[in-house]
Design a protein around this motif. Structure first.
Motif, PDB file in Angstrom:
ATOM      1  N   THR A  50       0.524  -1.417  -0.040  1.00 35.92           N
ATOM      2  CA  THR A  50      -0.102   0.180   0.289  1.00 35.92           C
ATOM      3  C   THR A  50       0.581   1.248   0.331  1.00 35.92           C
ATOM      4  O   THR A  50      -0.238   2.179   0.839  1.00 35.92           O
ATOM      5  CB  THR A  50      -1.071   0.344   1.173  1.00 35.92           C
ATOM      6  OG1 THR A  50       0.197   0.273   2.333  1.00 35.92           O
ATOM      7  CG2 THR A  50      -2.256  -1.164   1.252  1.00 35.92           C
ATOM      8  N   PHE A 109      -5.628   5.815  -5.100  1.00 33.78           N
ATOM      9  CA  PHE A 109      -7.048   4.748  -6.633  1.00 33.78           C
ATOM     10  C   PHE A 109      -5.964   5.437  -7.814  1.00 33.78           C
ATOM     11  O   PHE A 109      -6.802   6.758  -8.431  1.00 33.78           O
ATOM     12  CB  PHE A 109      -7.315   4.667  -6.587  1.00 33.78           C
ATOM     13  CG  PHE A 109      -8.596   4.664  -5.118  1.00 33.78           C
ATOM     14  CD1 PHE A 109      -7.864   3.210  -5.056  1.00 33.78           C
ATOM     15  CD2 PHE A 109      -9.212   4.729  -4.290  1.00 33.78           C
ATOM     16  CE1 PHE A 109      -8.473   2.512  -3.798  1.00 33.78           C
ATOM     17  CE2 PHE A 109      -9.832   5.028  -3.277  1.00 33.78           C
ATOM     18  CZ  PHE A 109      -9.775   2.984  -3.150  1.00 33.78           C
ATOM     19  N   THR A 142      -7.030   4.793 -10.627  1.00 40.74           N
ATOM     20  CA  THR A 142      -8.632   5.389 -11.289  1.00 40.74           C
ATOM     21  C   THR A 142      -8.477   7.195 -11.033  1.00 40.74           C
ATOM     22  O   THR A 142      -8.936   7.875 -12.408  1.00 40.74           O
ATOM     23  CB  THR A 142      -9.208   4.354 -10.859  1.00 40.74           C
ATOM     24  OG1 THR A 142      -9.415   3.883  -9.394  1.00 40.74           O
ATOM     25  CG2 THR A 142      -9.788   3.433 -10.831  1.00 40.74           C
ATOM     26  N   GLU A 143      -8.487   7.387 -10.084  1.00 35.61           N
ATOM     27  CA  GLU A 143      -8.210   8.797  -9.540  1.00 35.61           C
ATOM     28  C   GLU A 143      -7.059   9.514  -9.671  1.00 35.61           C
ATOM     29  O   GLU A 143      -7.354  10.971 -10.356  1.00 35.61           O
ATOM     30  CB  GLU A 143      -8.937   8.910  -8.381  1.00 35.61           C
ATOM     31  CG  GLU A 143      -9.973   8.480  -7.558  1.00 35.61           C
ATOM     32  CD  GLU A 143     -10.100   8.250  -6.908  1.00 35.61           C
ATOM     33  OE1 GLU A 143      -9.310   9.139  -5.242  1.00 35.61           O
ATOM     34  OE2 GLU A 143     -10.798   7.536  -5.577  1.00 35.61           O
ATOM     35  N   VAL A 195      -3.226  -0.273  -3.443  1.00 35.19           N
ATOM     36  CA  VAL A 195      -5.210  -0.642  -3.182  1.00 35.19           C
ATOM     37  C   VAL A 195      -5.699  -0.644  -4.976  1.00 35.19           C
ATOM     38  O   VAL A 195      -5.302   0.559  -5.174  1.00 35.19           O
ATOM     39  CB  VAL A 195      -5.921   1.052  -2.252  1.00 35.19           C
ATOM     40  CG1 VAL A 195      -7.125   0.357  -2.291  1.00 35.19           C
ATOM     41  CG2 VAL A 195      -4.915   0.454  -1.072  1.00 35.19           C
ATOM     42  N   ARG A 196      -5.876  -1.574  -4.478  1.00 35.82           N
ATOM     43  CA  ARG A 196      -7.145  -1.918  -6.733  1.00 35.82           C
ATOM     44  C   ARG A 196      -8.522  -1.651  -6.157  1.00 35.82           C
ATOM     45  O   ARG A 196      -9.217  -2.467  -5.325  1.00 35.82           O
ATOM     46  CB  ARG A 196      -6.557  -2.761  -6.780  1.00 35.82           C
ATOM     47  CG  ARG A 196      -7.150  -2.926  -8.513  1.00 35.82           C
ATOM     48  CD  ARG A 196      -6.070  -4.427  -9.076  1.00 35.82           C
ATOM     49  NE  ARG A 196      -6.548  -5.607  -8.407  1.00 35.82           N
ATOM     50  CZ  ARG A 196      -7.465  -5.779  -9.207  1.00 35.82           C
ATOM     51  NH1 ARG A 196      -8.699  -5.370 -10.042  1.00 35.82           N
ATOM     52  NH2 ARG A 196      -8.183  -7.026  -9.150  1.00 35.82           N
ATOM     53  N   GLU A 197      -9.047  -0.790  -7.066  1.00 32.08           N
ATOM     54  CA  GLU A 197     -10.525  -0.568  -7.076  1.00 32.08           C
ATOM     55  C   GLU A 197     -10.955  -1.228  -7.732  1.00 32.08           C
ATOM     56  O   GLU A 197     -10.586  -1.270  -9.552  1.00 32.08           O
ATOM     57  CB  GLU A 197     -10.738   0.933  -6.892  1.00 32.08           C
ATOM     58  CG  GLU A 197     -12.540   0.969  -6.580  1.00 32.08           C
ATOM     59  CD  GLU A 197     -12.949   2.615  -6.671  1.00 32.08           C
ATOM     60  OE1 GLU A 197     -13.997   3.076  -6.111  1.00 32.08           O
ATOM     61  OE2 GLU A 197     -11.632   3.454  -6.984  1.00 32.08           O
ATOM     62  N   TYR A 231     -12.280  -3.422  -3.187  1.00 36.86           N
ATOM     63  CA  TYR A 231     -11.059  -2.836  -2.809  1.00 36.86           C
ATOM     64  C   TYR A 231      -9.904  -4.180  -2.512  1.00 36.86           C
ATOM     65  O   TYR A 231     -10.194  -5.403  -2.167  1.00 36.86           O
ATOM     66  CB  TYR A 231     -11.340  -1.891  -2.036  1.00 36.86           C
ATOM     67  CG  TYR A 231     -11.993  -0.762  -1.887  1.00 36.86           C
ATOM     68  CD1 TYR A 231     -11.318   0.348  -2.804  1.00 36.86           C
ATOM     69  CD2 TYR A 231     -13.233  -0.492  -1.495  1.00 36.86           C
ATOM     70  CE1 TYR A 231     -12.366   1.547  -3.023  1.00 36.86           C
ATOM     71  CE2 TYR A 231     -13.953   0.680  -1.798  1.00 36.86           C
ATOM     72  CZ  TYR A 231     -13.342   1.300  -2.408  1.00 36.86           C
ATOM     73  OH  TYR A 231     -14.181   2.690  -2.635  1.00 36.86           O
TER      74      TYR A 231
END
Length: 531
Positions: free
Chosen positions: A287, A292, A294-295, A318-320, A329
Motif C-alpha cells: 500500500t 487510487f 483510477t483517480e 490498493v486496487r479498486e 477493494y
C-alpha cells in the motif's frame, strides 16, 4: 537435577500454573530477535516434568483425566504467546483515540485463544505418556501435530512456530528444505526436551545419543548446504528496494498524499551508486501508493517518466474494482512498465482478520465491531495468484504482508518463478520484535523453495535474501532509503530446490508418524509390564 525435577513435579495449585506460564514465556527467547536457542533446553524439560505431575483420579472419565495436562499446556502457551506477540497491540496505538479500547483484547485475547492449541498438544501427549524417552516422543508428536493445525485452522496463524528455535542462523535453517516446518517443529521439541531424562536417568544414554545425532545431522547438513557450490547461474537481476518509512498517522491523510508519493518517487529515481548497474526492477512496499490510480492517472504518467527503458516498478497499492452495489477493494501488487501502464496485478489472497476484513461482518456489526488497523476500507480476497514477468523474462512470485509466513501458500512453482517477492508494512508494530520475526519467516521461505527473496517494507526490515536464507543486504528499521542489490537467478528449472512442497509435506508427516509410533509403543510396553 533429580531434586529440581522432583520439586517441579510436586508443585501444586497456582505454583504449577505459574511455572508453566514462566516456562512458556522463557521459550520466546529462542525466537527473533533474541535467538537464544539454549532457552529451549530449559523450557521443554520443565514442561515435561510438569506433565509428569499432572495426574488425575483414576475414577475420572477420560476427558477429566486430561484436564490437568491441558491446563499445563494452556498456561505454557499463554506465557509463550503473550511474551511473543505483545507487540500486536502497537497497531492499535497508531490511532489510539479510536482503537485504544481494543488493546486488552489484542494483547491478551489473541494469546488466550492461541494457548488452546498448546493445551491440546499437552493433552494429546498425555494420552501417550509413559516413562522414559517415549514421553519425549509423545510431546514431539503432539507439538508437531498442533503446530500444523495452527497453520490453517481459523484462517491460520503460524507465527513463531516452535521449530524456529532450532533455526536461528542460515546454517541451521537448511534442514527445513527437507523436513518442512512441520517436521522441524517435532524434531526441535524432541531435542529440546531431552534434558528431562537427566532427572530419572532412564533411557538417558539412548536419549543423549539420539539428540547428539540429530543435532550433528542438522548442523552438518546445514554446513554442507551453505558451502556447496552454487548451481550454474541463470544471470543476475539488478533491483532497487525502496523503504520510504512513511509515518502511519499520515498514511491515509489526503492533504499529504502528494508529498508521500513524491518521497517514494525521489528514492526510486536516484542514480545508482558508482559501479552498480541500473536497476531492472524497482520494488515499493505494501500500500505504498497513497491513492487510487483510477483517480490519479497523472501519477502513472509520472511513474512512466521516472522509469528508464526496460525498467519495471512493482508497487503495493490498493486496487479498486466496480462491484454490483459498491466498489470492491483489493490489497494488491501492481506491475507498471516504462510507459506508465499497469501491465499486471496480483491481489492478496490471505487477508488479515479484523485488519483487512471483518469475519462474519453482519454479526460483528451488531456488536459494533469494525476494522481495526489496516486502512479506510475493507478488502476483498483475491481468487488466485500468478507470477509477474519482468522485462527480460525473469519471473517473480509476489506475496503481500503476512502471506509470507504460510509455508503452503509460498510453495511456489520453481519451474515458473525466479524470485519470491514480499511487500509489507510493518510500521504498525514499531520498533518491536514483530518486524524481526516477520523477516525471519521470509528467510525460511527462501530456504524451503531454494529461491532468493526480495522484501520491501514501509519502515523495515527491507532487504534481499539469497536462496540459502543468507541476508545479502538490508536496511535498518525506520531508515528512509533505497537499497540497490544484485540477485543471482537460478540456472535451472529446479531453482536449487531440494524437495518439492509435496515431498516436504510427506517427510514432515512421516516424522510425526515415527514419533507417534515410538510413543504408542512405549505406552503399550509400559502397560504390559504393569500387568
Amino acid at each position: 537435577m533429580e531434586r529440581l525435577a522432583g520439586r517441579i513435579i510436586l508443585l501444586w495449585g497456582w505454583r504449577r500454573l505459574a511455572a508453566a506460564f514462566a516456562a512458556g514465556a522463557l521459550l520466546v527467547l529462542t525466537q527473533a530477535p533474541y535467538d537464544f536457542f539454549a532457552a529451549g533446553f530449559v523450557s521443554f524439560p520443565v514442561l515435561v516434568w510438569l506433565l509428569d505431575g499432572s495426574t488425575a483420579e483414576a475414577s475420572s472419565n477420560p476427558l477429566r483425566r486430561l484436564k490437568p495436562a491441558f491446563a499445563i499446556g494452556w498456561w505454557f502457551g499463554f506465557g509463550y504467546f503473550l511474551a511473543g506477540l505483545w507487540w500486536i497491540g502497537s497497531a492499535l496505538l497508531v490511532e489510539a483515540d479510536s482503537f485504544a479500547w481494543a488493546l486488552p483484547f489484542a494483547v491478551l485475547g489473541i494469546p488466550l485463544l492461541l494457548a488452546f492449541f498448546y493445551g491440546f498438544a499437552t493433552a494429546v501427549a498425555r494420552l501417550f505418556w509413559a516413562n522414559g524417552i517415549t514421553r519425549i516422543a509423545a510431546l514431539a508428536f503432539a507439538f508437531g501435530l498442533t503446530e500444523w493445525l495452527r497453520s490453517f485452522l481459523f484462517t491460520g496463524f503460524p507465527w513463531n512456530p516452535v521449530g524456529l528455535a532450532a533455526m536461528p542462523t542460515p546454517l541451521l535453517m537448511q534442514s527445513v528444505a527437507l523436513t518442512g516446518v512441520t517436521g522441524m517443529n517435532a524434531l526441535a521439541v524432541f531435542v529440546f526436551a531431552m534434558p528431562a531424562l537427566l532427572a530419572a536417568r532412564r533411557n538417558l544414554r539412548l536419549g543423549l545419543a539420539l539428540a547428539v545425532l540429530l543435532v550433528a545431522a542438522h548442523a552438518g547438513y546445514g554446513y554442507f548446504r551453505v558451502n556447496a557450490p552454487v548451481e550454474a547461474s541463470g544471470g543476475k537481476l539488478a533491483a532497487r528496494i525502496v523503504q520510504p518509512s512513511i509515518d502511519l498517522s499520515e498514511k491515509w491523510d489526503e492533504s499529504v498524499r502528494d508529498r508521500i508519493f513524491q518521497t517514494t518517487m525521489d528514492l526510486s529515481a536516484r542514480p545508482p551508486e558508482a559501479g552498480r548497474p541500473t536497476p531492472q526492477l524497482i520494488l515499493w512496499p505494501e500500500t505504498s501508493v497513497p491513492f487510487f490510480f483510477t483517480e490519479r492517472p497523472d501519477a502513472l504518467v509520472a511513474i512512466g517518466e521516472m522509469l528508464k527503458p526496460t525498467q519495471m516498478l512493482v508497487a503495493g497499492a490498493v486496487r479498486e474494482e466496480a462491484g454490483r452495489t459498491a466498489p470492491l477493494y483489493y490489497n494488491s501488487v501492481l506491475a507498471i512498465n516504462d510507459s506508465g501502464e499497469i501491465v499486471d496485478a496480483v491481489d492478496k489472497v490471505h487477508l488479515v482478520p479484523f485488519g483487512e476484513y471483518i469475519p462474519f461482518a453482519e454479526l460483528a456489526e451488531r456488536f459494533g465491531i469494525g476494522q481495526l488497523v489496516a486502512g479506510p476500507m475493507n478488502f476483498v480476497a483475491g481468487s488466485q495468484r500468478h507470477p509477474i514477468e519482468l522485462p527480460g523474462g525473469t519471473t517473480i512470485a509476489p506475496f503481500i504482508c503476512y502471506e509470507i509466513i504460510f509455508p503452503e501458500l509460498v510453495a511456489v512453482d520453481v519451474r515458473s518463478t525466479s524470485i519470491i517477492v514480499n511487500v509489507t508494512n510493518d510500521a504498525w508494530f514499531g520498533d518491536t520484535p514483530g518486524p524481526y520475526q516477520h523477516f525471519r519467516q521470509a528467510q525460511l521461505r527462501a530456504v524451503e523453495n531454494g529461491l532468493p527473496v526480495l522484501r520491501a517494507a514501509n519502515n523495515g526490515i527491507s532487504g534481499a535474501i539469497d536462496a540459502r536464507g543468507r541476508v545479502i543486504d538490508a536496511l535498518a528499521l525506520n531508515a528512509r532509503n533505497a537499497l540497490d542489490v544484485e540477485i543471482d537467478l537460478p540456472g535451472d528449472l529446479s531453482g536449487g530446490q531440494i524437495a518439492s512442497a509435496e515431498q516436504r509435506r510427506f517427510i514432515g508427516f512421516a516424522i510425526l508418524a515415527a514419533f507417534a509410533l515410538f510413543a504408542f509403543t512405549g505406552r503399550i510396553w509400559q502397560r504390559l509390564r504393569a500387568n
